[in-house]
Enzyme design. Structure first.
Site: not given
Ligand code: OSB
Ligand code: MG
Length: 368
Positions: A136, A162, A164, A189, A214, A239, A263, A291
């Site tokens: 991500s 992925k 953002k 996402d 997402e 999520d 998660k 994560g």
């Molecule tokens: O939306 O999945 C998410 C990180 C912090 C808060 C929310 C998210 C994320 C990530 C990174 O997408 C996930 C990671 O690499 O730990």
């Molecule tokens: Mg997410």
């Protein structure tokens, strides 16, 4: 089991690079670690995944510490517990606060697995010995930088990219990525950055063959996700909206998602995660492990849960070195050709390096 002592370490670790989403940026990561010690001296570990501010869910580091001290630790300490499932039952009288609950429940699961002399993965029924992982990537300051970072992780072998998105940083970015890298496994996402008014814009993503989008809409809005899913081709993954088994059941029942990002912290622990996993398998819903920019202990729990057969898509559990100069576990979590080899040693399968734990610990409390 009888947990005779719990230590809570408040931590501060600086990430190698800042991580930005539509709602916030994390670099100096504050979190906490739970160490549970059983009467036989066996030690189990859990990680609190709430952030400093409540932009992802309502919990924060401070609310978690409060819940642990006032309510959760007293329920677990000096109680005879046959199986970690009982911790989930003990917590029934406490509403929400999923991340706080999960952090201590994880530690009890780790103790339990170590008492059986088995890996946590095998104790929960996991069968994979290696797991596929994706990456991500946060919102980068420029398009050129975003492309560079994607290229770097593709070269490292990560099995899915992925990115953002947020209003103003979406369709065009996807187009540029497709033009540059072709049909790589790609998803986006939004971390709740859109509303149903953006339906036409979100439809413009359909031609790009994304694996999924997402959490496009609000964290507390499962119904509008169902409306949106009827209008767009791209599969919706939830999520933030899935904080319990019942959330998952409702979302699936009304067609609000085709995929779930699980998660452990967001759903209140491993016992709840197992229930949601089984539901997804039974309902044919794709599942992967998300994560929270975890340090090694949280990362180890993510590796263990991902060994369950229902986790059928690459997750966000990247290598320790993607986040940290040094992690607090040995060995660190490493990724080769997009794969993490699952440890088979007892419990979470990685040793906690207590000297490193203390190096990044800003305060410690002991409960006994
Ligand atoms: O939306 O999945 C998410 C990180 C912090 C808060 C929310 C998210 C994320 C990530 C990174 O997408 C996930 C990671 O690499 O730990
Ligand atoms: Mg997410």
């Amino acid at each position: 089991m009888n947990i005779k002592q719990i230590d809570v370490f408040q931590m501060e670790m600086k990430m190698k690079t800042p991580f930005s989403t539509s709602f916030g940026t994390v670099q100096n990561k504050k979190f906490y670690i739970v160490k549970a010690i059983d009467e036989s001296g066996i030690v189990g570990w859990g990680e609190g995944v709430a952030f400093e501010a409540p932009w992802y869910t309502e919990e924060t580091v401070e609310t978690s510490l409060h819940m642990l001290e006032k309510f959760l630790i007293p329920l677990v300490l000096h109680r005879s517990i046959e199986h970690p499932n009982e911790v989930d039952v003990l917590f029934h009288s406490i509403r929400r606060n999923q991340m706080a609950k999960a952090s201590i429940e994880e530690a009890v699961w780790d103790v339990y697995a170590k008492l059986q002399n088995k890996s946590l993965a095998s104790v929960i029924g996991g069968t994979r010995t290696a797991i596929d992982v994706g990456i991500s990537i946060g919102i980068e300051p420029t398009m050129e930088k975003q492309l560079q970072v994607i290229e770097q992780y593709l070269q490292l072998g990560y099995k899915r990219i992925k990115i953002k998105i947020k209003p103003g940083w979406d369709v065009e970015v996807v187009k540029v990525i497709r033009d540059r890298f072709g049909n790589i496994p790609l998803m986006v996402d939004a971390n709740s950055a859109y509303t149903l008014k953006d339906i036409l814009l979100l439809k413009q993503l359909d031609p790009y063959n994304l694996l999924m989008i997402e959490q496009p809409l609000a964290y507390d809005d499962i119904v509008n996700h169902a409306t949106l899913q009827r209008e767009i081709k791209t599969p919706i993954c939830l999520d933030e909206s899935i904080c319990s088994y019942d959330d998952a059941r409702s979302a699936i029942a009304i067609g609000a998602c085709k995929v779930i990002n699980l998660k452990i912290g967001r759903v209140g622990g491993i016992t709840q995660s197992l229930k949601i996993h089984d539901l997804c398998v039974q309902q044919g819903i794709d599942l992967w492990c998300g994560g929270m920019l975890e340090a090694g202990i949280g990362r180890a729990h993510n590796v263990a849960i991902t060994t369950l057969s229902g986790f059928n898509l690459p997750g966000d559990t990247a290598a320790s070195s993607r986040y940290w100069e040094e992690d607090i576990i040995t060995p660190e979590v490493t990724v080769h050709d997009g794969v993490i080899t699952v440890p088979s040693t007892p419990g979470i399968g990685y040793e906690v390096d207590e000297s490193k734990l203390l190096k990044y610990c800003t305060s410690k409390r002991t409960y006994k």
